[in-house]
Motif scaffolding. Structure first.
Motif, short mmCIF file in Angstrom:
data_model
loop_
_atom_site.label_atom_id
_atom_site.label_comp_id
_atom_site.label_asym_id
_atom_site.label_seq_id
_atom_site.Cartn_x
_atom_site.Cartn_y
_atom_site.Cartn_z
N GLY A 16 0.76 -1.22 -0.13
CA GLY A 16 0.07 0.21 -0.33
C GLY A 16 0.88 1.23 0.18
O GLY A 16 0.72 2.22 -0.84
N GLN A 17 1.79 1.77 0.68
CA GLN A 17 2.57 2.22 1.03
C GLN A 17 3.68 2.87 -0.63
O GLN A 17 3.05 4.10 -0.74
N CYS A 18 4.07 1.96 -1.05
CA CYS A 18 4.59 1.91 -2.27
C CYS A 18 3.86 2.65 -3.78
O CYS A 18 3.40 2.83 -3.95
N PHE A 19 2.32 1.18 -3.79
CA PHE A 19 1.03 1.70 -4.63
C PHE A 19 0.74 3.32 -4.79
O PHE A 19 0.23 3.92 -5.27
N ARG A 33 9.74 -3.27 -10.68
CA ARG A 33 10.03 -4.34 -9.67
C ARG A 33 11.04 -3.05 -8.46
O ARG A 33 11.10 -1.40 -9.22
N SER A 34 10.32 -3.86 -7.02
CA SER A 34 11.67 -2.58 -6.01
C SER A 34 12.46 -2.25 -5.88
O SER A 34 13.26 -3.10 -6.74
N GLN A 35 13.06 -1.25 -5.88
CA GLN A 35 14.56 -0.93 -5.62
C GLN A 35 14.75 0.42 -4.81
O GLN A 35 13.61 1.38 -4.19
N CYS A 36 16.01 0.24 -4.62
CA CYS A 36 16.57 1.57 -4.03
C CYS A 36 15.72 2.71 -4.00
O CYS A 36 15.71 3.29 -5.05
N ASP A 37 15.62 3.96 -2.70
CA ASP A 37 15.74 4.89 -3.40
C ASP A 37 16.09 6.01 -3.45
O ASP A 37 16.34 6.86 -4.02
N PHE A 38 17.85 5.57 -2.77
CA PHE A 38 18.65 6.16 -3.94
C PHE A 38 19.45 5.93 -4.72
O PHE A 38 20.02 6.42 -5.88
N ASN A 40 18.82 3.39 -6.39
CA ASN A 40 18.66 2.73 -7.48
C ASN A 40 18.78 1.20 -7.49
O ASN A 40 18.06 0.10 -8.82
N GLN A 41 19.14 0.14 -6.71
CA GLN A 41 19.73 -0.73 -7.30
C GLN A 41 18.13 -1.83 -7.22
O GLN A 41 17.24 -1.19 -5.95
N ARG A 42 17.74 -2.94 -7.70
CA ARG A 42 16.56 -3.26 -6.90
C ARG A 42 16.89 -4.62 -6.46
O ARG A 42 17.61 -5.06 -5.95
N LEU A 43 15.50 -4.13 -5.46
CA LEU A 43 15.61 -5.30 -3.78
C LEU A 43 15.46 -6.49 -4.62
O LEU A 43 14.32 -6.68 -5.11
N ARG A 44 15.89 -7.43 -3.70
CA ARG A 44 16.15 -8.61 -3.62
C ARG A 44 15.01 -9.54 -2.82
O ARG A 44 14.33 -8.15 -1.70
N TRP A 45 14.33 -10.97 -2.62
CA TRP A 45 13.49 -11.26 -1.89
C TRP A 45 13.42 -10.94 -0.74
O TRP A 45 12.39 -10.74 0.12
N ARG A 58 18.70 -2.88 9.80
CA ARG A 58 18.18 -2.10 10.93
C ARG A 58 18.90 -0.38 9.86
O ARG A 58 19.14 0.11 9.70
N PHE A 59 17.07 -0.80 8.39
CA PHE A 59 16.57 0.72 8.23
C PHE A 59 17.62 1.33 7.60
O PHE A 59 17.73 2.22 7.03
N ARG A 60 18.10 0.05 6.52
CA ARG A 60 19.60 1.05 5.92
C ARG A 60 19.49 -0.52 4.49
O ARG A 60 19.00 -1.48 4.74
N CYS A 61 19.54 0.41 3.59
CA CYS A 61 20.06 -0.37 2.07
C CYS A 61 20.78 -0.76 1.65
O CYS A 61 22.38 -0.97 2.50
N ASP A 62 21.10 -2.31 1.86
CA ASP A 62 21.72 -3.69 1.85
C ASP A 62 23.50 -2.98 0.43
O ASP A 62 23.82 -3.33 1.09
N TYR A 63 22.99 -2.40 -0.01
CA TYR A 63 23.87 -1.96 -1.25
C TYR A 63 24.45 -0.99 -1.26
O TYR A 63 25.67 -0.54 -1.13
N CYS A 64 23.85 -0.08 -0.88
CA CYS A 64 24.86 1.73 -0.68
C CYS A 64 24.69 1.69 0.61
O CYS A 64 25.52 3.19 1.03
N GLY A 65 24.13 0.89 1.51
CA GLY A 65 24.48 1.29 3.31
C GLY A 65 23.63 2.70 3.79
O GLY A 65 23.67 3.35 4.91
N GLN A 66 22.70 3.30 3.34
CA GLN A 66 21.67 4.62 3.03
C GLN A 66 21.00 3.53 4.11
O GLN A 66 19.94 3.15 3.58
N TYR A 67 20.55 5.21 5.31
CA TYR A 67 19.45 5.08 5.52
C TYR A 67 18.15 4.95 5.39
O TYR A 67 18.23 6.83 5.06
#
Length: 228
Positions: A16-19, A33-38, A40-45, A58-67
């Motif tokens: 709902g939040q994304c939509f 596909r869902s992606q990081c807001d910072f 733009n890497q596609r998120l995995r399952w 910890r509320f951070r992106c697994d790719y870029c580490g952005q909070y």
């Protein structure tokens, strides 16, 4: 059963939040596909497991580490809890209606928070759900009276309140008895004033528009629970 309702609710909250964000900015694409807001890497399952993924990373992106903040986490958690409460509080023959009602108002609240507008499609869906609900009496007189008053007020002071707020208050008045109308407006006004004060104290911007849909929903439910 509680776990199933919680998981379904958390998934609905996440989606709902994304939509709501995509709909608010006219870029709905259910195949995206869902992606990081910072970055733009596609998120995995494993990045998309409601509640748990936010805590694990910890509320951070697994790719870029952005909070990323806790917006999605709280939305998923509260939606899951709300689904469980609906299962507990309402009889089985009305659970589906209350789930659909919750999803509808959730999207309305999210879009109001995100872009300060609510599509007429959601407004019409809310009216439809109210009309088919057999648990409450419908008061056409109140509906017409409130509609007339609020429409006049809107045209006299369009900067004071949004069109979506007006339409929602008119729609919800279908379930308000004429002799209890003062309590209905008192509940919405009180919740709205408290929310407005808390919001502006936090952001320190007193002249900014305020998303009012959540206050209307809370005030209306308080009316149903304690007065109607």
């Amino acid at each position: 059963m509680f776990l199933c309702y919680f998981l379904i609710g958390a998934i609905c909250g996440s989606f709902g939040q994304c939509f709501a964000y995509d709909w608010a900015y006219h870029q709905v694409n259910l195949m995206r596909r869902s992606q990081c807001d910072f970055c733009n890497q596609r998120l995995r399952w494993f990045h998309l497991i409601p509640v748990l993924s936010s805590l694990w990373f910890r509320f951070r992106c697994d790719y870029c580490g952005q909070y990323l903040g806790r917006y999605y986490f709280w939305g998923e958690l509260l939606s899951g809890i709300s689904f469980c409460l609906i299962y507990i509080l309402f009889p089985s023959d009305s659970i589906l209606w209350h789930l659909l009602w919750f999803i509808t108002i959730l999207l309305m609240i999210l879009m109001d928070q995100e872009a300060m507008w609510v599509p007429d499609t959601l407004q019409l869906l809310a009216v439809f759900l109210l009309l088919i609900n057999q648990s409450y009496s419908l008061y056409i007189t109140t509906f017409c009276y409130v509609g007339f008053l609020l429409i006049v007020f809107y045209f006299l002071s369009p900067e004071k309140i949004g069109g979506a707020d007006i339409k929602l208050m008119i729609s919800l008045s279908l379930l308000v008895s004429p002799h209890l109308l003062a309590y209905y407006f008192f509940g919405i006004s009180t919740v709205g004033l408290i929310s407005w004060l808390c919001h502006n104290i936090r952001v320190r911007q007193w002249n900014q528009p305020f998303p009012f849909i959540l206050s209307i929903i809370i005030g209306w439910h308080l009316y149903l629970w304690f007065v109607a």
